[in-house]
Design a protein around this motif. Structure first.
Motif, PDB file in Angstrom:
ATOM      1  N   MET A   1       0.762  -1.231  -0.023  1.00 23.50           N
ATOM      2  CA  MET A   1       0.031   0.010  -0.029  1.00 23.50           C
ATOM      3  C   MET A   1       0.957   1.035   0.164  1.00 23.50           C
ATOM      4  O   MET A   1       1.837   1.451   0.814  1.00 23.50           O
ATOM      5  N   ARG A   2       0.638   2.081  -1.028  1.00 29.85           N
ATOM      6  CA  ARG A   2       1.296   3.311  -0.994  1.00 29.85           C
ATOM      7  C   ARG A   2       0.348   4.539  -0.581  1.00 29.85           C
ATOM      8  O   ARG A   2      -0.645   4.557  -1.212  1.00 29.85           O
ATOM      9  N   LEU A   3       0.893   5.590   0.226  1.00 32.07           N
ATOM     10  CA  LEU A   3       0.049   6.363   0.701  1.00 32.07           C
ATOM     11  C   LEU A   3       0.584   7.683   0.157  1.00 32.07           C
ATOM     12  O   LEU A   3       1.670   7.786  -0.350  1.00 32.07           O
ATOM     13  N   SER A   4      -0.170   8.766   0.061  1.00 32.73           N
ATOM     14  CA  SER A   4       0.344  10.205  -0.244  1.00 32.73           C
ATOM     15  C   SER A   4      -0.216  11.086   0.967  1.00 32.73           C
ATOM     16  O   SER A   4      -1.147  11.106   1.506  1.00 32.73           O
ATOM     17  N   LEU A  32       7.021   3.039   1.716  1.00 30.51           N
ATOM     18  CA  LEU A  32       7.082   4.398   2.386  1.00 30.51           C
ATOM     19  C   LEU A  32       7.947   5.334   1.618  1.00 30.51           C
ATOM     20  O   LEU A  32       9.162   4.943   1.031  1.00 30.51           O
ATOM     21  N   ASP A  33       7.419   6.604   1.740  1.00 30.51           N
ATOM     22  CA  ASP A  33       8.284   7.706   0.952  1.00 30.51           C
ATOM     23  C   ASP A  33       8.643   8.639   2.166  1.00 30.51           C
ATOM     24  O   ASP A  33       7.721   9.282   2.738  1.00 30.51           O
ATOM     25  N   ILE A  55       7.462  -4.077   5.474  1.00 33.35           N
ATOM     26  CA  ILE A  55       7.744  -2.469   4.489  1.00 33.35           C
ATOM     27  C   ILE A  55       8.577  -3.014   3.292  1.00 33.35           C
ATOM     28  O   ILE A  55       9.710  -3.759   3.529  1.00 33.35           O
ATOM     29  N   PHE A  56       7.893  -3.085   2.262  1.00 36.44           N
ATOM     30  CA  PHE A  56       8.204  -3.898   1.115  1.00 36.44           C
ATOM     31  C   PHE A  56       9.265  -2.683   0.410  1.00 36.44           C
ATOM     32  O   PHE A  56      10.159  -3.133  -0.437  1.00 36.44           O
ATOM     33  N   PHE A  57       9.301  -1.467   0.484  1.00 30.01           N
ATOM     34  CA  PHE A  57       9.862  -0.420  -0.342  1.00 30.01           C
ATOM     35  C   PHE A  57       9.996   0.706   0.352  1.00 30.01           C
ATOM     36  O   PHE A  57       8.978   1.160   0.954  1.00 30.01           O
ATOM     37  N   VAL A  58      11.127   1.398   0.321  1.00 23.83           N
ATOM     38  CA  VAL A  58      11.465   2.708   0.979  1.00 23.83           C
ATOM     39  C   VAL A  58      12.014   3.762  -0.097  1.00 23.83           C
ATOM     40  O   VAL A  58      13.024   3.346  -0.688  1.00 23.83           O
TER      41      VAL A  58
END
Length: 86
Positions: A1-4, A32-33, A55-58
């Protein structure tokens, strides 16, 4: 899930984590960004409560600190433009 940071429903990694946690599936995790956390002035230490395997990607992004009102304006403009294209 990517949030904004300017998302209408989920705009905070803590809320996104709750959805991922409830889904309780090995193939569901977070992207996460740093921009989306820091632009909302959320303490990045709160990420420590999320298990690392979820956490799949940062993405570490640098950007000037701007007020969220500007981000909201950009979102509204973007949505208006998208509505005209569709």
């Amino acid at each position: 899930m990517r949030l904004s940071a300017w998302g209408k429903h989920i705009n905070d990694h803590r809320d996104a984590w709750e959805i991922v946690r409830r889904a309780d599936h090995s193939n569901v995790g977070l992207i996460l960004d740093s921009f989306h956390t820091l632009s909302r002035k959320i303490d990045p230490a709160t990420i420590r409560s999320i298990p690392g395997d979820k956490i799949f990607f940062v993405q570490l992004a640098d950007a000037p600190l701007i007020e969220m009102d500007l981000l909201l304006l950009v979102t509204l403009i973007s949505e208006t433009c998208r509505a005209r294209v569709i």
